[in-house]
Design a protein around this motif. Structure first.
Motif: not given
Length: 251
Positions: A14-15, A99-104, A146-152, A190-195
């Protein structure tokens, strides 16, 4: 789940996860594993044929229930109007993203600063930094839904001490970690985490082409995927503002 082992259940059900640089290498592998563990996907890359092949691979051979949207985007040419169109198109299919994965990333050229091409330097920063900023700016409203969003974001070993003759790439990765820390501070309540993830030495086309005589052991992209899965899953809710070094975590 053991943080840095492959989980036994679909931890991303569900993500919806957006991946840049999804055409090849780590981005391609991360997309496949995110789908394998239940996520719907928004894939960005500059090679439409490769994106379509990845979509077909996922839907036909593995995860036919996964929803996938693909976008052909060359991040060297990214601008606000293209981001506006991207977000509008995403909204037609998804109410939010988790979620967002900034990989490029691009490496640029191997030259000392005195000989470095100003055009190449600008292009490295367009892809590695400006595109990350612009996409994040436009996508934040969707991830805030979203709930507990993740940005990488994607860092590199070069940040540990710098790397001669790769000035643009090295400087851009210092800036990447700085951008992560700023974003972490802005959204720490907020509920966003960034790593950041530092993949380490991974067998990708970019690395093999750039370091042809390298003799150190290279990880396969799939070997570092437990870190990518962990940071996109709810297991990492309490982790933010950190750099995760895959070589130190994957044994």
């Amino acid at each position: 789940m053991n943080k840095y082992r492959f989980p036994k259940k679909k931890i991303l059900n569900k993500k919806t996860i957006l991946v840049t640089g999804a055409s090849d290498g780590i981005g391609k592998t991360a997309s496949i594993y995110y789908a394998r563990y239940g996520a719907d996907l928004i894939l960005l890359g500059r090679n439409l044929n490769k994106l379509q092949q990845i979509k077909t691979l996922i839907l036909e051979k593995y995860f036919y229930r996964v929803k996938i949207q693909i976008f052909e985007i060359d991040l060297i040419n990214i601008n606000e109007s293209k981001c506006f169109y991207l977000v509008k198109s995403i909204k037609n299919n998804f109410s939010h993203i988790n979620g967002i994965l900034h990989n490029a990333s691009i490496l640029g050229e191997s030259n000392p600063i005195i000989n470095y091409s100003s055009v190449v330097w600008q292009n490295v920063f367009k892809v590695n930094i400006y595109a990350t900023f612009l996409l994040t700016k436009f996508l934040l409203p969707l991830i805030l839904e979203s709930v507990n969003g993740s940005i990488i974001l994607t860092s590199s070993n070069v940040v540990k001490k710098g790397k001669a003759n790769f000035g643009a790439y090295t400087t851009s990765k210092f800036a990447t970690e700085g951008f992560m820390k700023v974003l972490h501070e802005e959204y720490r309540h907020s509920s966003i985490r960034v790593n950041c993830i530092n993949p380490g030495r991974v067998r990708t086309k970019m690395r093999i082409t750039s370091f042809q005589n390298e003799k150190k052991k290279l990880f396969l992209p799939k070997e570092i995927m437990p870190v990518y899965l962990y940071l996109m899953s709810d297991e990492s809710i309490k982790d933010s503002g950190k750099v995760f070094n895959c070589q130190e975590l994957i044994k």
